[in-house]
Enzyme design. Structure first.
Site, PDB file in Angstrom:
ATOM      1  N   THR A 161       7.561 -12.171   1.993  1.00 43.76           N
ATOM      2  CA  THR A 161       8.756 -12.862   2.466  1.00 43.76           C
ATOM      3  C   THR A 161       8.368 -14.305   2.756  1.00 43.76           C
ATOM      4  O   THR A 161       7.204 -14.685   2.585  1.00 43.76           O
ATOM      5  CB  THR A 161       9.305 -12.211   3.748  1.00 43.76           C
ATOM      6  OG1 THR A 161       8.335 -12.379   4.799  1.00 43.76           O
ATOM      7  CG2 THR A 161       9.570 -10.732   3.539  1.00 43.76           C
ATOM      8  N   HIS A 180       0.811  -1.222   0.000  1.00 44.03           N
ATOM      9  CA  HIS A 180       0.000   0.000   0.000  1.00 44.03           C
ATOM     10  C   HIS A 180       0.844   1.270   0.000  1.00 44.03           C
ATOM     11  O   HIS A 180       0.313   2.370  -0.164  1.00 44.03           O
ATOM     12  CB  HIS A 180      -0.904   0.041   1.250  1.00 44.03           C
ATOM     13  CG  HIS A 180      -1.968  -1.013   1.262  1.00 44.03           C
ATOM     14  ND1 HIS A 180      -1.899  -2.130   2.065  1.00 44.03           N
ATOM     15  CD2 HIS A 180      -3.134  -1.111   0.572  1.00 44.03           C
ATOM     16  CE1 HIS A 180      -2.979  -2.876   1.877  1.00 44.03           C
ATOM     17  NE2 HIS A 180      -3.736  -2.287   0.976  1.00 44.03           N
TER      18      HIS A 180
END
Length: 428
Positions: A234, A47
């Site tokens: 990740t 975002h």
């Protein structure tokens, strides 16, 4: 006062822009908005491009509106999605909306005066609108042919999952958001990621057909990693802005581990550094790439702005502790949660205070009470080779005894086997 579009352009953030948009913004302060979908109780690094867009919009003297989709979050946007997602109930959505509002307040200057930012929730204008009112007042202005021509719709119709009416109607709902903000707050421009272009121009079309008005659109580049993996992900999942979901240390490490190719674009997109400052950093980085000057500048800038200066200091000290030669002093200032975050993923062993006090020697501690070593023989061999440290102090003898006086924060022992193998012993 800067030129908003030119700022996005040199930062290589700009993707699409509707004709005449730049000229319209050059006339003076204008209002514009970006929507944030409250599918979780925190925003994530994905975002940040839109947050940065609003920051630049405000810095250029314009008035940013941040729309949190309490209503659209109940429907689900098909753009960029291969399947329909699970819908949230109203309680979960309200909680998420409140959390996102709090996070956005860290980046934008909110005020009722001048070009102060404004937070709006589309649930406020949709909650009292009936389905019949909507299809009569909104649906009649946009044809099915127009809606089906959108790429986001085409891709889903061509796929195996298909497209529900709920998601098909999303562009009408987002289009009405634009119409409402244009009519009630004079928002003349909607911005978003490039995957939002179809939804945004549906809004400009609704404004034109329903009120003979003129509105504008601008989208930014979607961020991709040079190695083909998804940005913001990740091994442990998304990188969140909420420190309870992603610790400031992990957040810092995410940016520090950027590749040289990625960091040269990311430092333009995600920091507020000037073009000259970035060019100077790039020269220094290219002269000594091993120092990772760009990565450090990016990680430090973002960690401080997203979290705090104090959080950055802890992240730096943690990095220095794990990968440098700093002492343990700063660990004594951390809470239990912060210490556990630092050692997340590190092998951990729990023993009692009684076990520690009854332990004959360090070899028994590391090979019997815990499994730092598979056997006493291996423990003795490594200690005699000078390859074992506890709390950053080398263990000199196999007969050394470790007691309560050695505990960090009266609870922890940090064992190193060699230079890079860490173990955490928790004593309770």
């Amino acid at each position: 006062m800067t030129n908003f579009v030119e700022s996005l352009r040199w930062r290589k953030m700009l993707h699409d822009i509707m004709p005449e948009t730049e000229d319209k913004l050059a006339e003076g302060m204008k209002s514009g908005y970006i929507g944030f979908d409250p599918t979780a109780d925190s925003l994530h690094v994905g975002h940040l491009v839109q947050i940065m867009t609003l920051i630049h919009f405000q810095a250029a003297g314009h008035k940013p509106f941040a729309l949190v989709g309490g209503a659209t979050g109940m429907v689900g946007d098909p753009s960029g999605k291969s399947a329909e997602r699970n819908l949230l109930d109203s309680d979960a959505l309200n909680h998420n909306v409140a959390c996102i509002k709090k996070q956005l307040s860290k980046f934008l200057h909110f005020s009722d005066e001048g070009n102060g930012a404004v937070l709006v929730n589309n649930a406020d204008w949709f909650k009292n609108m009936s389905f019949l009112d909507f299809i009569r007042d909104v649906g009649k202005h946009i044809t099915v042919n127009y809606m089906m021509a959108k790429d986001s719709v085409k891709k889903r119709l061509e796929g195996d999952a298909g497209l529900s009416f709920t998601e098909f109607s999303y562009q009408l709902i987002q289009g009405y958001d634009f119409f409402h903000l244009w009519k009630e707050h004079n928002c003349i421009i909607q911005m978003g990621g490039s995957d939002q272009w179809g939804n945004i121009v549906t809004g400009t079309e609704l404004i034109r057909r329903k009120a003979s008005g003129q509105a504008y659109a601008l989208t930014t580049q979607l961020i991709k990693k040079s190695d083909g993996t998804k940005f913001g992900k990740t091994e442990s999942g998304a990188v969140w802005l909420d420190p309870e979901k992603t610790s400031p240390y992990k957040f810092y490490q995410f940016w520090l581990n950027s590749s040289d190719e990625d960091v040269k674009s990311w430092i333009r997109i995600f920091t507020l550094k000037t073009e000259q400052e970035i060019l100077d950093l790039e020269v220094k980085h290219d002269e000594a790439p091993h120092l990772r000057i760009l990565q450090k500048a990016l990680a430090e800038d973002l960690t401080e702005r997203v979290h705090s200066k104090e959080a950055l200091e802890i992240a730096l000290k943690t990095s220095d502790f794990l990968f440098g030669n700093s002492g343990l002093e700063f660990l004594n200032t951390l809470s239990e949660n912060q210490i556990m975050e630092i050692f997340e993923g590190v092998p951990q062993f729990n023993i009692s205070k009684e076990q520690l006090s009854n332990c004959a020697d360090v070899v028994s501690l590391l090979a019997e009470d815990t499994s730092v070593f598979p056997s006493k023989g291996e423990a003795k061999k490594m200690i005699q080779a000078g390859a074992v440290s506890i709390n950053r102090t080398k263990v000199n003898s196999i007969s050394d005894k470790i007691g309560a006086e050695n505990l960090i924060n009266k609870q922890y022992l940090i064992v190193q086997r060699g230079k890079k193998n860490y173990f955490l012993i928790i004593v309770k």
